[in-house]
Design a protein around this motif. Structure first.
Motif, PDB file in Angstrom:
ATOM      1  N   VAL A  89       0.880  -1.170   0.000  1.00 42.68           N
ATOM      2  CA  VAL A  89       0.000   0.000   0.000  1.00 42.68           C
ATOM      3  C   VAL A  89       0.916   1.217   0.000  1.00 42.68           C
ATOM      4  O   VAL A  89       1.750   1.365   0.891  1.00 42.68           O
ATOM      5  N   ALA A  90       0.761   2.058  -1.024  1.00 41.04           N
ATOM      6  CA  ALA A  90       1.711   3.155  -1.210  1.00 41.04           C
ATOM      7  C   ALA A  90       1.068   4.515  -1.026  1.00 41.04           C
ATOM      8  O   ALA A  90      -0.111   4.699  -1.323  1.00 41.04           O
ATOM      9  N   ASP A  91       1.887   5.451  -0.559  1.00 37.46           N
ATOM     10  CA  ASP A  91       1.456   6.836  -0.569  1.00 37.46           C
ATOM     11  C   ASP A  91       2.047   7.507  -1.812  1.00 37.46           C
ATOM     12  O   ASP A  91       2.675   6.852  -2.641  1.00 37.46           O
ATOM     13  N   THR A  92       1.853   8.786  -1.928  1.00 35.52           N
ATOM     14  CA  THR A  92       2.221   9.486  -3.163  1.00 35.52           C
ATOM     15  C   THR A  92       3.724   9.529  -3.415  1.00 35.52           C
ATOM     16  O   THR A  92       4.172   9.334  -4.545  1.00 35.52           O
ATOM     17  N   GLY A  93       4.507   9.784  -2.377  1.00 34.19           N
ATOM     18  CA  GLY A  93       5.942  10.025  -2.544  1.00 34.19           C
ATOM     19  C   GLY A  93       6.693   8.975  -3.329  1.00 34.19           C
ATOM     20  O   GLY A  93       7.322   9.289  -4.351  1.00 34.19           O
ATOM     21  N   PRO A  94       6.667   7.710  -2.896  1.00 30.68           N
ATOM     22  CA  PRO A  94       7.450   6.702  -3.627  1.00 30.68           C
ATOM     23  C   PRO A  94       7.041   6.561  -5.093  1.00 30.68           C
ATOM     24  O   PRO A  94       7.909   6.494  -5.973  1.00 30.68           O
ATOM     25  N   VAL A 108       8.406   7.273 -10.708  1.00 27.01           N
ATOM     26  CA  VAL A 108       8.004   7.672 -12.067  1.00 27.01           C
ATOM     27  C   VAL A 108       8.939   8.754 -12.587  1.00 27.01           C
ATOM     28  O   VAL A 108       9.375   8.708 -13.744  1.00 27.01           O
ATOM     29  N   GLU A 109       9.269   9.722 -11.737  1.00 23.90           N
ATOM     30  CA  GLU A 109      10.159  10.818 -12.152  1.00 23.90           C
ATOM     31  C   GLU A 109      11.500  10.315 -12.672  1.00 23.90           C
ATOM     32  O   GLU A 109      12.046  10.870 -13.608  1.00 23.90           O
ATOM     33  N   ILE A 110      12.042   9.266 -12.042  1.00 22.51           N
ATOM     34  CA  ILE A 110      13.356   8.776 -12.478  1.00 22.51           C
ATOM     35  C   ILE A 110      13.248   7.598 -13.449  1.00 22.51           C
ATOM     36  O   ILE A 110      14.241   6.986 -13.808  1.00 22.51           O
ATOM     37  N   GLY A 111      12.015   7.260 -13.849  1.00 24.26           N
ATOM     38  CA  GLY A 111      11.810   6.175 -14.805  1.00 24.26           C
ATOM     39  C   GLY A 111      12.075   4.799 -14.225  1.00 24.26           C
ATOM     40  O   GLY A 111      12.448   3.883 -14.956  1.00 24.26           O
ATOM     41  N   TRP A 120      -4.470   8.560  -5.370  1.00 22.54           N
ATOM     42  CA  TRP A 120      -4.798   8.620  -6.799  1.00 22.54           C
ATOM     43  C   TRP A 120      -5.065  10.069  -7.198  1.00 22.54           C
ATOM     44  O   TRP A 120      -4.571  10.540  -8.224  1.00 22.54           O
ATOM     45  N   ARG A 121      -5.833  10.785  -6.369  1.00 27.03           N
ATOM     46  CA  ARG A 121      -6.139  12.194  -6.682  1.00 27.03           C
ATOM     47  C   ARG A 121      -4.871  13.046  -6.679  1.00 27.03           C
ATOM     48  O   ARG A 121      -4.701  13.916  -7.542  1.00 27.03           O
ATOM     49  N   GLU A 122      -3.974  12.811  -5.729  1.00 27.40           N
ATOM     50  CA  GLU A 122      -2.722  13.576  -5.692  1.00 27.40           C
ATOM     51  C   GLU A 122      -1.877  13.335  -6.937  1.00 27.40           C
ATOM     52  O   GLU A 122      -1.243  14.260  -7.453  1.00 27.40           O
ATOM     53  N   LEU A 123      -1.862  12.102  -7.417  1.00 26.60           N
ATOM     54  CA  LEU A 123      -1.068  11.790  -8.610  1.00 26.60           C
ATOM     55  C   LEU A 123      -1.672  12.385  -9.876  1.00 26.60           C
ATOM     56  O   LEU A 123      -0.971  12.554 -10.875  1.00 26.60           O
ATOM     57  N   HIS A 124      -2.966  12.711  -9.847  1.00 25.19           N
ATOM     58  CA  HIS A 124      -3.634  13.363 -10.974  1.00 25.19           C
ATOM     59  C   HIS A 124      -3.675  14.887 -10.829  1.00 25.19           C
ATOM     60  O   HIS A 124      -4.089  15.581 -11.752  1.00 25.19           O
ATOM     61  N   ASP A 125      -3.280  15.381  -9.695  1.00 21.22           N
ATOM     62  CA  ASP A 125      -3.390  16.816  -9.401  1.00 21.22           C
ATOM     63  C   ASP A 125      -2.560  17.631 -10.397  1.00 21.22           C
ATOM     64  O   ASP A 125      -1.461  17.213 -10.772  1.00 21.22           O
ATOM     65  N   PRO A 126      -3.066  18.787 -10.821  1.00 20.87           N
ATOM     66  CA  PRO A 126      -2.301  19.635 -11.749  1.00 20.87           C
ATOM     67  C   PRO A 126      -0.929  20.048 -11.214  1.00 20.87           C
ATOM     68  O   PRO A 126      -0.041  20.386 -11.990  1.00 20.87           O
ATOM     69  N   ARG A 127      -0.750  20.013  -9.893  1.00 24.89           N
ATOM     70  CA  ARG A 127       0.552  20.359  -9.321  1.00 24.89           C
ATOM     71  C   ARG A 127       1.557  19.213  -9.408  1.00 24.89           C
ATOM     72  O   ARG A 127       2.751  19.413  -9.203  1.00 24.89           O
ATOM     73  N   ALA A 128       1.078  17.991  -9.707  1.00 22.16           N
ATOM     74  CA  ALA A 128       1.992  16.867  -9.922  1.00 22.16           C
ATOM     75  C   ALA A 128       2.745  17.107 -11.228  1.00 22.16           C
ATOM     76  O   ALA A 128       2.282  17.831 -12.110  1.00 22.16           O
ATOM     77  N   SER A 129       3.890  16.498 -11.347  1.00 19.20           N
ATOM     78  CA  SER A 129       4.685  16.715 -12.559  1.00 19.20           C
ATOM     79  C   SER A 129       3.960  16.168 -13.791  1.00 19.20           C
ATOM     80  O   SER A 129       3.107  15.291 -13.691  1.00 19.20           O
ATOM     81  N   ALA A 130       4.325  16.687 -14.931  1.00 19.48           N
ATOM     82  CA  ALA A 130       3.724  16.229 -16.187  1.00 19.48           C
ATOM     83  C   ALA A 130       3.987  14.742 -16.395  1.00 19.48           C
ATOM     84  O   ALA A 130       3.122  14.016 -16.891  1.00 19.48           O
ATOM     85  N   ALA A 131       5.175  14.273 -16.017  1.00 22.71           N
ATOM     86  CA  ALA A 131       5.512  12.849 -16.185  1.00 22.71           C
ATOM     87  C   ALA A 131       4.578  11.969 -15.357  1.00 22.71           C
ATOM     88  O   ALA A 131       4.104  10.928 -15.828  1.00 22.71           O
ATOM     89  N   VAL A 132       4.297  12.377 -14.133  1.00 22.89           N
ATOM     90  CA  VAL A 132       3.417  11.601 -13.259  1.00 22.89           C
ATOM     91  C   VAL A 132       1.988  11.626 -13.796  1.00 22.89           C
ATOM     92  O   VAL A 132       1.326  10.590 -13.872  1.00 22.89           O
TER      93      VAL A 132
END
Length: 71
Positions: free
Chosen positions: A5-10, A15-18, A37-49
């Motif tokens: 079960v993961a949180d956003t950080g890992p 994803v950022e480092i591929g 899931w919502r945090e990973l879709h948030d506009p403040r998340a990086s484009a790659a994520v």
């Protein structure tokens, strides 16, 4: 099968480092709660994520967060 079960950080940084593909090799499935899931879709998340989340891998499962039990 190992379940993680993961949180956003890992997820975000892998994803950022591929390197997100290390997860299915280490664990069978990764579960994220709906707030993650919502945090990973948030506009403040990086484009790659955000791009990665458009087509999440089959090993990523999103689950509703259970309501806390009442008193």
């Amino acid at each position: 099968m190992i379940l993680l079960v993961a949180d956003t950080g890992p997820l975000h940084y892998l994803v950022e480092i591929g390197a997100e593909q290390v997860l299915p090799g280490l664990v069978g499935k990764v579960v994220v709660p709906m707030p993650v899931w919502r945090e990973l879709h948030d506009p403040r998340a990086s484009a790659a994520v955000r791009k990665w989340m458009l087509h999440p891998p089959v090993w990523l499962e999103v689950r509703e967060t259970p309501e806390p039990a009442g008193p």
